[in-house]
Design an enzyme around this catalytic site. Structure first.
Site, short mmCIF file in Angstrom:
data_model
loop_
_atom_site.label_atom_id
_atom_site.label_comp_id
_atom_site.label_asym_id
_atom_site.label_seq_id
_atom_site.Cartn_x
_atom_site.Cartn_y
_atom_site.Cartn_z
N HIS A 405 7.56 -4.05 -7.39
CA HIS A 405 6.75 -4.39 -6.23
C HIS A 405 6.14 -3.15 -5.56
CE1 HIS A 405 5.00 -7.03 -3.49
NE2 HIS A 405 6.05 -7.64 -2.97
N ASP A 409 1.51 -6.10 -6.56
CA ASP A 409 1.61 -7.06 -5.46
C ASP A 409 1.98 -8.44 -5.99
OD1 ASP A 409 0.91 -5.17 -3.55
OD2 ASP A 409 -1.24 -5.60 -3.75
#
Length: 434
Positions: A405, A409
């Site tokens: 992450h 995204d």
């Protein structure tokens, strides 16, 4: 006549810039056996792959100093070869001439070896193999207690293991006190390759050292958990269209290309399309920078002889379905024989892991650092699904994408997995670039 000229040491070769230690795998030749120059002697396992050490000269293999599963440093001597020509009658080593007595007469023939004589011979330090000595120290035994079965009266690791196991399975023998001559020495570096602990026969334990490959896998998985912000997103795919195409063309595909048409080539090509649309999944974080690639090197997880390995398909965007299937087949064969080379496992921008072949229904794969994503495939199962307002039975597969992450995204991760779903459910997209 066999000519003996010299003895050559077999050393652990340099197998990589960052590798300082290896683990002995399987000895391909036995002690006393004649070997040809260049013939493989032993497999050694590094943190990346297995490598074979060839014989540096023709002769008889002697003095094996490291048993299977023991560790050795780069440059360490693990055996010697007595240089000699191949004997005409077989591979037995030449017998040394019997020394003459002071009167010039040959000594009388030695009596047949008895178990007691074998044990006595085993007590000499020169005939105790290093792995056997470690087990003796571990159990507080002496070499004289254990019958030796190795060539030339050598006491082998297996002899000690058998003795300890038999002792544990016989309560009467377990009650006998250890002899006063037993010396308990500190355990030397490296655990025994296989150790059955003392105790009742139904409550034994076996201790084995982690292999170099397993060590590396463990370290990298922990690294991924500690350094990356890992999340997993899921989707499900109707496999009917891809299964129909595979069933329709598999025979002609195999006849023309000489390999079977599997599902992995479809998913590899679908991954290429998804990586093109969402390049962050194909990127990595390096020195505080995001490094994006314009090529797709996809690692494919394969179960090998030493565990799970991930050889890399280079430039999958340029490979055909046949190229992918043939390369995966070659990697699988090499992995089963422990013959993958370090360069086969290096690099990779993305990974596909197919737990479905082992029956996994759903899982969360772990990213292989420094990569930023891994696609997990699972079992194909018939399930009821709603299509156009009707409940129908379709072969469905759950797929999972674990991603870092820090660079990917959630929107990109979901879009990536949706692309995989669209391509597999409509394989024509692969050819029409839709």
């Amino acid at each position: 006549m066999v000519l003996v000229s010299e003895t050559i040491q077999v050393e652990v070769p340099t197998v990589g810039e960052s590798i300082s230690e290896v683990q002995i795998g399987q000895w391909l030749k036995t002690e006393g056996e004649w070997v040809a120059s260049g013939e493989d002697l032993v497999e050694i396992e590094t943190e990346k792959a297995s490598v074979q050490i060839p014989a540096p000269a023709s002769g008889f293999l002697e003095g094996i100093a490291k048993a299977s599963e023991e560790f050795a440093l780069i440059g360490e001597v693990i055996a010697t070869i007595r240089v000699a020509e191949q004997p005409a009658g077989g591979s037995a080593p030449p017998k040394a001439a019997a020394p003459a007595t002071s009167a010039g007469k040959a000594p009388a023939p030695a009596p047949a070896t008895t178990p007691a004589a074998s044990r006595a011979a085993g007590s000499a330090a020169a005939f105790v193999m290093p792995a056997a000595q470690r087990l003796l120290d571990q159990h507080g035994l002496t070499a004289a207690q254990v019958p030796a079965t190795g060539p030339g009266g050598r006491l082998l690791k297996e002899d000690v293991q058998s003795y300890v196991q038999n002792k544990a399975s016989q309560p009467a023998a377990a009650a006998i006190a250890k002899p006063a001559t037993a010396v308990t020495a500190p355990v030397r570096r490296g655990p025994p390759a296989s150790l059955v602990t003392d105790g009742p026969s139904h409550r034994t334990e076996e201790v084995k050292p982690l292999s170099m490959l397993r060590r590396t896998i463990a370290a990298r998985l922990v690294e991924a958990q500690q350094t990356a912000a890992l999340l997993t997103t899921f989707n499900e795919i109707d496999m009917s269209p891809t299964m129909q195409i595979r069933s329709q063309y598999k025979d002609r595909f195999a006849e023309r290309h000489g390999v079977k048409l599997g599902f992995m080539s479809f998913f590899a090509k679908a991954a290429v399309e998804a990586l093109r649309r969402f390049p962050a999944v194909n990127a990595e974080i390096r020195d505080g920078n995001a490094v994006y690639r314009n090529y797709q090197d996809i690692g494919v997880a394969i179960g090998g002889g030493k565990g799970l390995v991930v050889p890399v398909l280079r430039n999958v965007e340029r490979m055909s379905f046949a190229d992918i299937e043939a390369t995966i087949g070659d990697f699988a064969k090499q992995a089963g024989e422990n013959r993958l080379q370090p360069e086969d496992l290096m690099g990779g921008t993305f990974t596909i892991s197919n737990g479905g072949i082992y029956g996994s229904l759903l899982s969360t794969p772990i990213v292989n650092p420094p990569q930023s994503g891994i696609l997990g495939l699972h079992s194909i199962q018939e399930r009821p699904v709603a299509i156009d307002g009707q409940v129908v039975i379709r072969p469905m597969m759950y797929v999972a994408l674990t991603y870092d992450h820090r660079i990917v995204d959630g929107r990109e991760a979901v879009g990536f997995l949706k692309t995989i779903k669209e391509v597999i459910e409509e394989p024509a997209r692969l050819f029409l670039e839709l």
